[in-house]
Motif scaffolding. Sequence first.
Motif, short mmCIF file in Angstrom:
data_model
loop_
_atom_site.label_atom_id
_atom_site.label_comp_id
_atom_site.label_asym_id
_atom_site.label_seq_id
_atom_site.Cartn_x
_atom_site.Cartn_y
_atom_site.Cartn_z
N ARG A 1 0.83 -1.19 0.10
CA ARG A 1 0.01 -0.09 0.05
C ARG A 1 0.89 1.16 -0.09
O ARG A 1 1.99 1.17 0.07
CB ARG A 1 -1.01 0.05 1.11
CG ARG A 1 -0.19 0.02 2.65
CD ARG A 1 -1.40 -0.02 3.72
NE ARG A 1 -0.83 0.10 5.01
CZ ARG A 1 -0.37 1.02 5.55
NH1 ARG A 1 -0.66 2.32 5.26
NH2 ARG A 1 0.19 0.91 6.88
N THR A 2 0.23 2.43 -0.16
CA THR A 2 0.94 3.67 -0.25
C THR A 2 0.76 4.34 0.96
O THR A 2 -0.40 4.81 0.98
CB THR A 2 0.77 4.37 -1.49
OG1 THR A 2 1.04 3.76 -2.60
CG2 THR A 2 1.56 5.76 -1.78
N ASP A 3 1.88 4.62 1.74
CA ASP A 3 1.72 5.63 2.88
C ASP A 3 1.84 6.97 2.56
O ASP A 3 2.66 7.28 1.69
CB ASP A 3 2.82 5.25 3.97
CG ASP A 3 2.91 6.06 5.24
OD1 ASP A 3 1.94 5.85 5.91
OD2 ASP A 3 3.61 7.00 5.26
N PRO A 4 1.01 7.98 3.01
CA PRO A 4 1.05 9.21 2.41
C PRO A 4 2.18 9.90 2.59
O PRO A 4 2.67 10.95 1.89
CB PRO A 4 -0.26 10.03 3.29
CG PRO A 4 -0.40 9.00 4.47
CD PRO A 4 -0.23 7.73 3.98
N THR A 5 3.00 9.57 3.68
CA THR A 5 4.28 10.30 4.23
C THR A 5 5.66 9.42 3.33
O THR A 5 6.75 10.09 2.76
CB THR A 5 4.63 10.35 5.48
OG1 THR A 5 3.45 11.09 6.13
CG2 THR A 5 5.83 10.97 5.86
N PHE A 6 5.70 8.33 3.41
CA PHE A 6 6.89 7.39 3.35
C PHE A 6 6.62 6.72 1.92
O PHE A 6 7.59 6.16 1.69
CB PHE A 6 7.26 6.54 4.37
CG PHE A 6 7.83 7.49 5.49
CD1 PHE A 6 9.06 7.92 5.47
CD2 PHE A 6 6.93 7.43 6.59
CE1 PHE A 6 9.61 8.82 6.62
CE2 PHE A 6 7.49 8.16 7.72
CZ PHE A 6 8.79 8.82 7.66
N GLY A 7 5.58 6.68 1.14
CA GLY A 7 5.31 6.03 -0.02
C GLY A 7 5.10 4.48 0.27
O GLY A 7 4.40 4.29 1.23
N PRO A 8 5.33 3.90 -0.85
CA PRO A 8 4.98 2.37 -0.71
C PRO A 8 5.77 1.67 0.30
O PRO A 8 6.80 1.72 0.71
CB PRO A 8 5.56 1.77 -2.31
CG PRO A 8 5.75 3.12 -3.05
CD PRO A 8 6.23 4.09 -2.20
N VAL A 9 4.83 0.60 0.90
CA VAL A 9 5.30 -0.12 1.81
C VAL A 9 4.76 -1.69 1.58
O VAL A 9 3.61 -1.71 0.91
CB VAL A 9 4.78 0.25 3.39
CG1 VAL A 9 5.37 1.57 3.66
CG2 VAL A 9 3.32 0.07 3.48
#
Length: 693
Positions: A585-593
């Motif tokens: 998924r894409t975290d709004p701060t750190f990007g894809p996880v």
Amino acid sequence: MTTQLTRASTPAGLDPLWDPEAVTVVGASADPSKWGYFLARGALRGAQRRAVHLVNRRGADVAGTATVRSLAEIDGPLGLVVLAVPAAMVPDVVDEALERGATGFVGITAGIDRAIGRSGAERELAARIRAAGARLIGPNCLGVVDVQTDLHLAWGEFHPGHIGVISQSGQLGSEIAELAAQRGDGVSRFVSVGNQVDVSAAEALAALADHDRTRVAILYAESFGDGAAVIAAVRRMRAAGKHTIVLTVGASGASRTAAASHTGSMTSSTDVVDAACRAAGALRVATPSQAVDLAVLLSQAPLPTGGRVAVVSDSGGQGAIAADVAEAAGLRVLPFGSDRRGVIASLLPADAGVANPIDLAGAGEQDIEVYARVVETCLQDADVDAVLLTGYFGSYAVDTPDQAARERDVVEMLATAVAAWGKPVVLHSMCAGSSSLDRARELGLPVFSSVECALGALAGAALIGRDEREVPPSELPQRTPRPATGYLGARALLRSVGVDFPEAVEVRVPDDVRAAARQLSAPWVLKADWIEHKTEHGAVVVGIEDAEAAVAELERMRARLGDGAYVLEEMDRSDHAVEVIAGVRTDPTFGPVVLVGAGGTEAELWRDTVLELAPVTVDTACTMVARLTSHRVLTGWRGRPSVDIDALARTIAAISQLGGWPGVSEIEVNPLRASPSGVVAVDALVIMDPEQA
């Protein structure tokens, strides 16, 4: 991401904030209870290095120094301007200062938007400052301190030391600074970033890489903004041989953001921060005290290369307690081999404990140098990464003053041994303070007043000592604006990066089922393509053995769920399979996880998951699998054969490549059936970005 990392690695225009040619305090006050008084008094401490101008609208003397009533009365450059005036006055002061060539601003004042009556007024102010070639810290900040350049523009006192503090909360930053002083260290540079409308915490952190006095940094952030910039700043610190400790908030249940998939609902915001810290080479801790304990150790001692600890004590009880605390902290207190035990035994009385922990059994009272001899013997062992000396040592200088010089000599011997073997020695002393302990700190031997603090710091140092996680190059196929939805679309997307699925055919009517049955090997699974959590909605049937049974199941599903695309799929029958969940998924701060965990319909119940920034290499994926509590099931539990861990890691790495796919919010594969013969995905879900779906 490359552009962001490059930008963050070269913080521009910040030098005038740390070592300005002049300081101008606007709002200087003669009242010792006011901010303007502390700022003026602090600015005057650097008067031997730079010009200091104090602006007080009444012209009153401040801290025994004459002031001016306005910027117009100042001859020469303004340099760094400190804003401590009412919020409504700030824009006019800034504009006047920019006309006079001010190079930077420290915005103490809060509530500018509210005072101006316009949302975004602070950001407009920052834009004008940047356009003029200057920079702004704050507003709504506690200030900035740089010990190296005699700059003190903040409320409170700051003991000089080697710890850089970057804090979104001014008061919490002050607490960290005070704790550092109590631990025998202090602050090298302190930056309260406040509202971060211009200078960000990431920029301030990156600038510490070039700050000679700073050895380690503590970063407190409530929000990280540009996560890529934060990661770049930590890596810049690592490249300079310095470490970063992170404090944040968000571990509570209230901070979790539920999502339509297990991938989003089984983690908290701090899980993502921890993944970012691992990717960059930092470590997150839970409290200011933990942060300072670790920072003190990192600023004074060599970094341990592992978590194997030798415990040396002049009390059997304290040694045993220390061993228990060490194990609880994730360290290992391993027994010495016979050869090492023999060497240690030769230095101690016959009744001493020599296995680890070591009990000196009174030998230190007979010959105080035995402390150093035993510790160095431990350092020489290849299976020891660090030594804890716990108990009475440090107290001789206070309780028996004639021993003070000899105890300091032992400290010198300990420091020499540390330098020779490159391993840390950490002291836990019963003594509140002595000349011996002061000398220990000077020589890089961290001193702690509690054994749990000493070992907690050592455990953190052992974790932070690992290398940065390698980030693999992207191996994605050419990206399309958005993938097809439904199970069939998810299958197609995942198969394009190498994820294996059983053979399957789309079916809509009975004749489709009969045709598919001739192509596929029974038993089969029938599932509704468009439904997300199929088991919960009765949208999947397993173990279908013949074509007419499959037709009957299709008709029953259509009667309940309606017409649409259904899937007839070969049923995986791999022996000894273990179900695993994997997703991105894409975290709004750190990007894809990327997430990996125990899978199946009970995945949310067990919540056995690990998380990393995506993409990951196969090696990192292996490490993720090893961190799972259910790892023992995967590697053979009670005589069962191990699943193909290499194949599982390759599959996880492949899935991680899809992080950030255009138009996609989340991708989940649950379950992945991992068996000794390989790994196959039997269900998958793609959740579209609501704005693009």
